[in-house]
Design an enzyme around this catalytic site. Structure first.
Site, PDB file in Angstrom:
ATOM      1  N   LYS A 121     -26.907 -39.555  18.187  1.00  0.00           N
ATOM      2  CA  LYS A 121     -26.141 -40.677  17.627  1.00  0.00           C
ATOM      3  C   LYS A 121     -25.473 -41.485  18.735  1.00  0.00           C
ATOM      4  O   LYS A 121     -24.692 -42.390  18.495  1.00  0.00           O
ATOM      5  CB  LYS A 121     -25.092 -40.147  16.646  1.00  0.00           C
ATOM      6  CG  LYS A 121     -25.708 -39.471  15.414  1.00  0.00           C
ATOM      7  CD  LYS A 121     -24.637 -39.105  14.416  1.00  0.00           C
ATOM      8  CE  LYS A 121     -25.035 -38.023  13.454  1.00  0.00           C
ATOM      9  NZ  LYS A 121     -26.007 -38.408  12.452  1.00  0.00           N
ATOM     10  N   HIS A 166     -18.418 -34.425   6.291  1.00  0.00           N
ATOM     11  CA  HIS A 166     -19.873 -34.201   6.237  1.00  0.00           C
ATOM     12  C   HIS A 166     -20.101 -32.724   5.896  1.00  0.00           C
ATOM     13  O   HIS A 166     -19.275 -31.874   6.230  1.00  0.00           O
ATOM     14  CB  HIS A 166     -20.443 -34.539   7.613  1.00  0.00           C
ATOM     15  CG  HIS A 166     -21.928 -34.477   7.725  1.00  0.00           C
ATOM     16  ND1 HIS A 166     -22.608 -33.300   7.925  1.00  0.00           N
ATOM     17  CD2 HIS A 166     -22.879 -35.446   7.684  1.00  0.00           C
ATOM     18  CE1 HIS A 166     -23.908 -33.557   7.998  1.00  0.00           C
ATOM     19  NE2 HIS A 166     -24.099 -34.855   7.862  1.00  0.00           N
ATOM     20  N   ASP A 204     -14.733 -33.460  14.334  1.00  0.00           N
ATOM     21  CA  ASP A 204     -16.161 -33.763  14.233  1.00  0.00           C
ATOM     22  C   ASP A 204     -16.323 -35.210  14.706  1.00  0.00           C
ATOM     23  O   ASP A 204     -15.995 -36.149  13.981  1.00  0.00           O
ATOM     24  CB  ASP A 204     -16.601 -33.574  12.775  1.00  0.00           C
ATOM     25  CG  ASP A 204     -18.003 -34.107  12.514  1.00  0.00           C
ATOM     26  OD1 ASP A 204     -18.601 -34.719  13.424  1.00  0.00           O
ATOM     27  OD2 ASP A 204     -18.495 -33.930  11.385  1.00  0.00           O
ATOM     28  N   CYS A 258     -25.188 -36.532   3.087  1.00  0.00           N
ATOM     29  CA  CYS A 258     -24.654 -35.188   3.391  1.00  0.00           C
ATOM     30  C   CYS A 258     -23.132 -35.183   3.234  1.00  0.00           C
ATOM     31  O   CYS A 258     -22.416 -34.555   4.031  1.00  0.00           O
ATOM     32  CB  CYS A 258     -25.050 -34.717   4.788  1.00  0.00           C
ATOM     33  SG  CYS A 258     -26.808 -34.612   5.020  1.00  0.00           S
ATOM     34  N   GLN A 277     -19.754 -39.380  14.455  1.00  0.00           N
ATOM     35  CA  GLN A 277     -19.866 -40.827  14.203  1.00  0.00           C
ATOM     36  C   GLN A 277     -18.934 -41.638  15.092  1.00  0.00           C
ATOM     37  O   GLN A 277     -18.799 -42.853  14.902  1.00  0.00           O
ATOM     38  CB  GLN A 277     -19.566 -41.139  12.730  1.00  0.00           C
ATOM     39  CG  GLN A 277     -20.545 -40.541  11.752  1.00  0.00           C
ATOM     40  CD  GLN A 277     -21.940 -41.184  11.828  1.00  0.00           C
ATOM     41  OE1 GLN A 277     -22.130 -42.271  12.377  1.00  0.00           O
ATOM     42  NE2 GLN A 277     -22.927 -40.497  11.280  1.00  0.00           N
TER      43      GLN A 277
HETATM   44  N1  C6P Z   1     -24.871 -37.573   9.796  1.00  0.00           N
HETATM   45  C1  C6P Z   1     -25.893 -39.460   8.678  1.00  0.00           C
HETATM   46  O1  C6P Z   1     -26.857 -40.153   8.333  1.00  0.00           O
HETATM   47  P1  C6P Z   1     -26.278 -33.401  13.329  1.00  0.00           P
HETATM   48  O2  C6P Z   1     -27.253 -33.426  12.201  1.00  0.00           O
HETATM   49  O3  C6P Z   1     -25.868 -32.006  13.700  1.00  0.00           O
HETATM   50  O4  C6P Z   1     -26.701 -34.240  14.491  1.00  0.00           O
HETATM   51  O5  C6P Z   1     -24.963 -34.151  12.779  1.00  0.00           O
HETATM   52  C2  C6P Z   1     -24.353 -33.727  11.614  1.00  0.00           C
HETATM   53  C3  C6P Z   1     -23.201 -34.626  11.265  1.00  0.00           C
HETATM   54  C4  C6P Z   1     -21.927 -34.117  11.335  1.00  0.00           C
HETATM   55  N2  C6P Z   1     -20.848 -34.879  11.088  1.00  0.00           N
HETATM   56  C5  C6P Z   1     -20.980 -36.178  10.756  1.00  0.00           C
HETATM   57  C6  C6P Z   1     -19.747 -36.992  10.520  1.00  0.00           C
HETATM   58  C7  C6P Z   1     -22.244 -36.749  10.647  1.00  0.00           C
HETATM   59  O6  C6P Z   1     -22.355 -38.029  10.314  1.00  0.00           O
HETATM   60  C8  C6P Z   1     -23.393 -35.957  10.872  1.00  0.00           C
HETATM   61  C9  C6P Z   1     -24.779 -36.500  10.697  1.00  0.00           C
HETATM   62  C10 C6P Z   1     -26.133 -38.277   9.575  1.00  0.00           C
HETATM   63  O7  C6P Z   1     -24.753 -39.732   8.335  1.00  0.00           O
HETATM   64  C11 C6P Z   1     -27.201 -37.385   9.046  1.00  0.00           C
HETATM   65  S1  C6P Z   1     -26.752 -36.617   7.540  1.00  0.00           S
END
Ligand code: C6P
Length: 417
Positions: free
Chosen positions: A237, A133, A211, A375, A214
């Site tokens: 999430k 991401h 990370d 992203c 997910q």
């Molecule tokens: N992915 C998706 O629709 P934040 O925005 O900080 O809560 O998470 C960022 C992030 C980081 N790593 C991974 C693997 C992610 O999937 C995400 C967020 C969302 O897939 C929004 S782009």
């Protein structure tokens, strides 16, 4: 003797009961029952989380770690109670290792700023994978620009799996200063072999950041068993509120890291000749934190614990198999991400319809999916597509939801096919 094991005797997930816990699911969109399949972007919130946040504001609202009055003591107990729940949830050794952040993105930036930034020099390398991401790419690029270090990228296969031999080849005992990989890819659904990656990096004393954005709502996570040095995730999430997340880091690492931001709560003493820092984890929590968010995250963790993540994982695995079969049977669909080990994410493209058209048309059938680059632009480039449509599952989804998605996609196929 009976061949039935305790595993097979476990009751299956009671999805009807779970669905009843999520008020938002019980509504119509354009006159059709809502089918929410955008859980990768954010999950919905159970009533218990909504109630916990509401009760906090109605009964306990105050600032933390500051007041001597009863409300402040209650707010502090709520906030620190949530930290203890996070510690237990990911099996950290101590609450000192749990730093509250705004989310995964801020957690990774904190590591970039306070751990790697001060250590990185020209000629050093940071190793990530091609499926990260942007939150696990851009903070490292910024550091590389400043330091003259180099970002190395492990390629991925046509199925969307890390090419492990390439990871081993790119892991340099001399030059790699950090490995940073996703536990589960948001664009492909791949579950990465993080145990193996951590073991290989640790053989050369190279720290690893995972990370987990997910992963945490879909698979059990034990940071100590994994040996992760840093593990980042977002509350929203995991059925919790937005604006709250977690950086887990081993205490020995946090101890030697300088503060990320300066301000209230992160100091022990302040004078014009110099300041000293608060103990862990407060050294990394400058300013009034998102107290209500932490309370909501604590309630979300209670909720997930009441479900049993191992059962959730098995249920979602079965649902993903069903979705994969049904969606692939529609004429012109190509799946993007066909790894052996996947979590509940189905990314796809259609020959004749742009993902944004797919997203809009299925929305009019009441089905919420995401369309775009998620992203993860390098993933799109790797698979030669500008974007994908993505259905992402949670434990409240059912085969009926998948059937509704398939009917909506058939409609797209009729219109564009
Ligand atoms: N992915 C998706 O629709 P934040 O925005 O900080 O809560 O998470 C960022 C992030 C980081 N790593 C991974 C693997 C992610 O999937 C995400 C967020 C969302 O897939 C929004 S782009």
């Amino acid at each position: 003797m009976s061949a039935v094991t305790s595993q097979t005797l476990q009751p299956p997930l009671d999805v009807a009961r779970i669905r009843a816990d999520f008020p938002i699911l019980h509504q119509e969109i354009y006159g059709k029952p809502l089918v929410y399949l955008d859980n990768g972007a954010t999950t919905q919130k159970p009533q218990s989380v909504i109630d916990a946040v509401s009760h906090y504001y109605a009964a306990d609202n105050s600032n933390v770690h500051r007041g001597v009055h009863a409300l402040s003591e209650r707010a502090t107990a709520d906030y620190e109670g949530a930290r203890a729940k996070v510690r237990d949830f990911i099996h950290a050794a101590s609450e000192r290792e749990i730093v509250f952040t705004r989310g995964t993105t801020e957690a990774i930036n904190l590591v970039a700023h306070s751990y790697l930034g001060p250590r990185l020099q020209a000629g050093d390398e940071i190793l990530i994978s091609h499926m990260e991401h942007h939150s696990n790419i851009v903070p490292w690029q910024l550091l590389c620009e400043r330091s003259g270090a180099e970002l190395k990228v492990v390629p991925i296969s046509d199925a969307g799996e890390i090419v492990y031999e390439e990871f081993e080849r790119l892991l340099s005992p001399e030059r790699t200063k950090l490995v940073a990989v996703g536990h589960v890819s948001n664009a492909l659904g791949t579950i990465n072999p993080i145990e193996q990656i951590i073991r290989a990096a640790h053989a050369h004393d190279i720290p690893v950041l995972i990370d987990g954005a997910q992963a945490v709502a879909h698979l059990p996570v034990d940071v100590q068993a994994l040996g992760a040095d840093f593990y980042a995730f977002s509350g929203h999430k995991l059925f919790g509120p937005t604006g709250i997340g977690v950086l887990y880091a081993r205490e020995a690492l946090l101890d030697v890291m300088p503060p990320y931001q300066g301000g209230g709560d992160m100091i022990r003493t302040v004078s014009f000749s110099g300041s000293t820092w608060n103990e862990l984890p407060y050294k990394f929590e400058a300013g009034t934190p998102n107290i209500a968010g932490a309370v909501g995250l604590g309630a979300a963790i209670d909720y997930v614990n009441s479900l049993d993540l191992a059962l959730v994982q098995a249920y979602e695995h079965d649902l993903l198999d069903y979705a994969t079969q049904q969606v692939s049977a529609i004429g012109d669909i190509r799946l993007v991400g066909t790894a052996q080990r996947k979590a509940g994410i189905l990314s796809f493209v259609m020959e004749n319809a742009h993902p944004h058209d797919i997203g809009t048309i299925v929305d009019h059938e009441g089905v919420a999916i995401r369309a775009g680059h998620h992203c993860a632009m390098p993933v799109m480039e790797r698979f030669g597509v500008p974007a994908t449509a993505r259905a992402s599952l949670a434990c409240y989804n059912t085969r009926d939801d998948i059937d509704a998605l398939v009917r909506a996609l058939q409609r797209v196929h009729e219109l564009f096919g």
